[in-house]
Write a protein that holds these residues in place. Structure first.
Motif, short mmCIF file in Angstrom:
data_model
loop_
_atom_site.label_atom_id
_atom_site.label_comp_id
_atom_site.label_asym_id
_atom_site.label_seq_id
_atom_site.Cartn_x
_atom_site.Cartn_y
_atom_site.Cartn_z
N TRP A 148 0.85 -1.19 0.00
CA TRP A 148 0.00 0.00 0.00
C TRP A 148 0.89 1.24 0.00
O TRP A 148 1.94 1.26 0.63
CB TRP A 148 -0.88 0.06 1.25
N LYS A 150 0.18 5.16 0.98
CA LYS A 150 -0.89 5.94 1.60
C LYS A 150 -0.38 7.32 2.02
O LYS A 150 0.83 7.54 2.17
CB LYS A 150 -1.43 5.21 2.83
N ILE A 156 -5.67 5.48 0.70
CA ILE A 156 -4.86 4.60 -0.13
C ILE A 156 -4.67 5.25 -1.50
O ILE A 156 -5.62 5.41 -2.27
CB ILE A 156 -5.53 3.23 -0.29
#
Length: 486
Positions: A148, A150, A156
């Motif tokens: 991910w 972020k 996200i």
């Protein structure tokens, strides 16, 4: 045309021309004269198509012919060669009508080579960027770990297919969403860790935690979180990489349960075995004490044999328990100087070695390995004691320890000149209660080398017997040269 107006037009960078209805030049400013590379007097009165490159005449003629009073203007891009380089000209042609009759054309050309080159470069860069993004997407999606990217608001920005799949969503559905909408109560713990990493600028590595998405399968992950700062402290991001360890965690739980059961079984078994041994030992001792003189010939020797067997069996039970309880739990690993361990043991056994007429040769300098000093001391102590126990009666005992660094490992050889072990029994001696045939007559539990192999395995290393030309045995040990947490 006034001189002032002519002067203004001649200073304009655009190519300004006029033609009559027959497409004969009637006016050209200085920029147009320079473009056509003719004297002004020679250009005025000449035909336009004579000034156009042959391969473009048909197109120019067609475009001018298509102009009408209803649609009098058109703009086209032409490429011409000037000094062996392409020049892009944007021409705007306007048909001029007087009471419905075509009386001529007004034409303005502008050199847009720089703009055209810039647009071409932008297109090429856009293609390159698109290719790089597709390649990056391919690489990310090929990684089995969940990734991910972020911001500090828990949004996200990017993720790979593995991360999206783990939440029961597609990449397109997930990007732009907030983690709080995808993980419920667990999202706060994840976000707290994110903020701690972002605010401190220190990465979080190897955290083992439960993974509980709203959709998708729950499990366990090992997570790394790396802070990223793009355009100053106000533009902070975090890269999260999680590896699914659910199967490993389940096996670890199962293994812990098995080890507990084995430990309970070993303790119970040893207790059940030692109870009758105590009775046998006490009975044999009472027979000797109370009826020693009345016993028939040879009975005392039999009773002594029983007592020796009981003592031996007790030793085997203790060794069995010791072997079963050798595990990585509660074992502290640190950087250990193996050379010091060898020197300490050689000093403690100096008298026994001297009584055997033996010689011990140790390597010079420190041997820093990752391990537990007590457990490693037990391994090398066992190997030294075996060398003493199984020495040859035909020659003085000689034990040599060598150590060589091999990349991130130490390779340690313990070499003796004792009785040796047949090559077809090299693996057997590491089995629990396994002993080689030539050693059957020597007292021993058959558990020492099995315990050595288990301890070395706990250190992430290996111990084996290797072939040698001369008499005796060579035990080769591989150990990690660095601490596990380095």
């Amino acid at each position: 045309m006034s001189d002032m107006f002519q002067s203004i037009l001649d200073t304009h960078p655009d190519y300004i021309c006029r033609f009559d209805a027959d497409r004969v030049f009637t006016y050209a400013n200085q920029a147009a004269v320079d473009f056509f590379r003719m004297d002004r007097d020679a250009l005025i009165g000449s035909r336009l198509l004579d000034r156009v490159p042959p391969d473009q005449r048909s197109e120019v003629d067609s475009r001018l012919t298509l102009l009408s009073e209803r649609s009098p203007a058109s703009t086209t891009l032409h490429k011409v060669m000037r000094d062996q380089r392409p020049v892009h000209i944007l021409w705007t042609n306007i048909a001029v009508y007087d009471e419905g009759r075509l009386v001529g054309y007004q034409s303005v050309g502008r050199d847009v080579s720089a703009e055209t080159a810039l647009r071409r470069e932008i297109r090429e860069q856009a293609k390159t960027l698109d290719r790089v993004q597709r390649e990056l997407r391919m690489v990310l999606d090929a990684v089995p770990s969940r990734i991910w990217y972020k911001d500090d608001k828990n949004t996200i920005l990017r993720l790979n297919a593995a991360a999206a799949d783990s939440m029961g969503l597609s990449v397109e559905e997930t990007e732009g969403q907030n983690t709080y909408d995808l993980f419920g109560e667990a999202a706060k713990a994840y976000h707290d860790d994110d903020l701690a990493v972002i605010n401190s600028g220190v990465a979080l590595r190897g955290k083992i935690e439960p993974y509980t998405p709203n959709e998708g399968d729950p499990g366990w992950v090992q997570t790394d979180k790396i802070p990223l700062e793009l355009n100053g402290p106000e533009d902070r991001r975090i890269l999260v990489v999680s590896t699914d360890i659910t199967d490993l965690k389940e096996k670890e739980t199962l293994l812990a349960s098995i080890n507990r059961n084995l430990d309970d079984f070993a303790s119970l078994t040893s207790h059940d075995l030692q109870a009758p041994l105590r009775k046998i030992g006490i009975s044999a001792e009472l027979l000797t004490l109370e009826h020693g003189e009345a016993l028939p010939d040879g009975a005392s020797e039999h009773l002594e044999e029983i007592e020796r067997g009981v003592r031996h069996m007790r030793g085997l039970i203790r060794s069995f328990l010791k072997f079963m309880r050798a595990s990585p739990h509660e074992v502290d690993f640190d950087t250990v100087d193996l050379g010091q361990i060898l020197e300490d043991f050689a000093a403690r056994e100096r008298d026994a070695i001297s009584d055997a007429g033996g010689t011990v040769i140790l390597p010079d300098g420190p041997i820093s390995v990752s391990g537990n000093a007590d457990l490693l001391g037990q391994v090398f102590g066992n190997l030294f004691q075996n060398a003493l126990k199984y020495r040859s009666p035909d020659r003085p005992l000689r034990v040599e320890v060598t150590a060589q660094r091999a990349l991130q490992n130490w390779v340690v050889d313990v070499i003796d000149n004792g009785r040796g072990i047949d090559s077809d029994e090299h693996d057997k001696v590491f089995d629990l209660f396994g002993r080689s045939q030539p050693q059957k007559g020597v007292k021993g539990s058959g558990i020492g080398l099995a315990l050595c192999r288990r301890i070395i395995a706990l250190h992430g290393g290996s111990i084996d017997l290797v072939e040698r030309d001369g008499p005796g045995a060579t035990f080769r040990i591989h150990l990690n040269a660095r601490r596990r947490n380095e």
